[in-house]
Design an enzyme around this catalytic site. Structure first.
Site, mmCIF file in Angstrom:
data_model
loop_
_atom_site.group_PDB
_atom_site.id
_atom_site.type_symbol
_atom_site.label_atom_id
_atom_site.label_comp_id
_atom_site.label_asym_id
_atom_site.label_seq_id
_atom_site.Cartn_x
_atom_site.Cartn_y
_atom_site.Cartn_z
ATOM 1 N N GLY A 1 47.603 10.156 -12.687
ATOM 2 C CA GLY A 1 46.256 10.690 -12.634
ATOM 3 C C GLY A 1 46.262 12.143 -13.062
ATOM 4 C CD GLN B 1 46.159 17.772 -11.874
ATOM 5 O OE1 GLN B 1 45.602 16.705 -12.018
ATOM 6 N NE2 GLN B 1 47.427 17.881 -11.503
ATOM 7 C CB CYS C 1 50.259 16.844 -7.215
ATOM 8 S SG CYS C 1 48.966 17.646 -8.176
ATOM 9 C CG LEU C 2 51.430 15.239 -13.261
ATOM 10 C CD1 LEU C 2 50.599 14.895 -14.485
ATOM 11 C CD2 LEU C 2 52.905 14.978 -13.516
ATOM 12 C CG HIS D 1 46.002 13.202 -5.813
ATOM 13 N ND1 HIS D 1 47.165 13.486 -5.143
ATOM 14 C CD2 HIS D 1 45.963 14.052 -6.873
ATOM 15 C CE1 HIS D 1 47.793 14.476 -5.784
ATOM 16 N NE2 HIS D 1 47.095 14.828 -6.837
ATOM 17 C CD GLU D 2 44.362 12.845 -10.178
ATOM 18 O OE1 GLU D 2 44.068 13.995 -10.577
ATOM 19 O OE2 GLU D 2 45.526 12.526 -9.894
ATOM 20 C CG HIS E 1 43.487 17.751 -8.495
ATOM 21 N ND1 HIS E 1 44.230 18.890 -8.259
ATOM 22 C CD2 HIS E 1 44.386 16.732 -8.578
ATOM 23 C CE1 HIS E 1 45.523 18.566 -8.208
ATOM 24 N NE2 HIS E 1 45.646 17.259 -8.391
HETATM 25 CO CO CO Z 1 47.348 16.131 -8.403
#
Ligand code: CO
Length: 152
Positions: free
Chosen positions: A46, A51, A90-91, A132-133, A136
């Protein structure tokens, strides 16, 4: 298509509230394509536009059930049911995982790249990815509520 630079925890943009998308134009489509390419390259499941430094309410994600990739604009959670605690990463928070409580099932509303409204139900892992997304987009990182955060 182009790979985009990932913003990493500590970058203040990750704490900002992303803005509603109102223009469904070629620029939005190009950003979505670049996000999909970047998500694939980084082996993420995701990615939120913030991000990659764009404060737009748009996410990309993988449905691991069938390995399909999706774009969702202006996503919102209409309702949620149940609760499951499981591992998340998470990236934007490299090298860590933690345990996060998420709903088991959610009803989600959003728009596609043409601006058409879509509504669907997501369960289990997909519900986790979407929560999660969407977090963000509201300046929230999973580490804000995670327990047992460990280095991996
Ligand atoms: Co994330």
């Amino acid at each position: 298509m182009a790979l985009l630079n990932l913003r990493i925890d500590g970058d203040p943009i990750l704490r900002k509230i992303s803005k509603e998308v109102t223009k469904f134009d070629d620029k939005l489509k190009a950003l979505a394509d670049d996000m999909l390419e970047t998500m694939k390259e980084e082996e993420g499941v995701g990615l939120a536009a913030v991000q990659v430094g764009r404060l737009k309410r748009m996410i990309t994600y993988v449905n691991i059930e069938d390995d399909s990739v999706h774009v969702l604009v202006n996503p919102e959670i209409l309702s949620e049911e149940g609760s499951v605690t499981d591992t998340e990463g998470c990236l934007s928070v490299p090298g860590k995982t933690g345990q996060v409580e998420r709903p088991e099932t959610i009803k989600v509303k959003g728009q596609n790249l043409q601006g058409e409204v879509i509504e669907f139900e997501a369960k289990d892992y997909l519900a986790r990815v979407l929560c999660h997304e969407i977090d963000h987009l509201n300046g929230i990182l999973y580490t804000d509520t995670a327990t047992d955060v460990v280095e991996v």
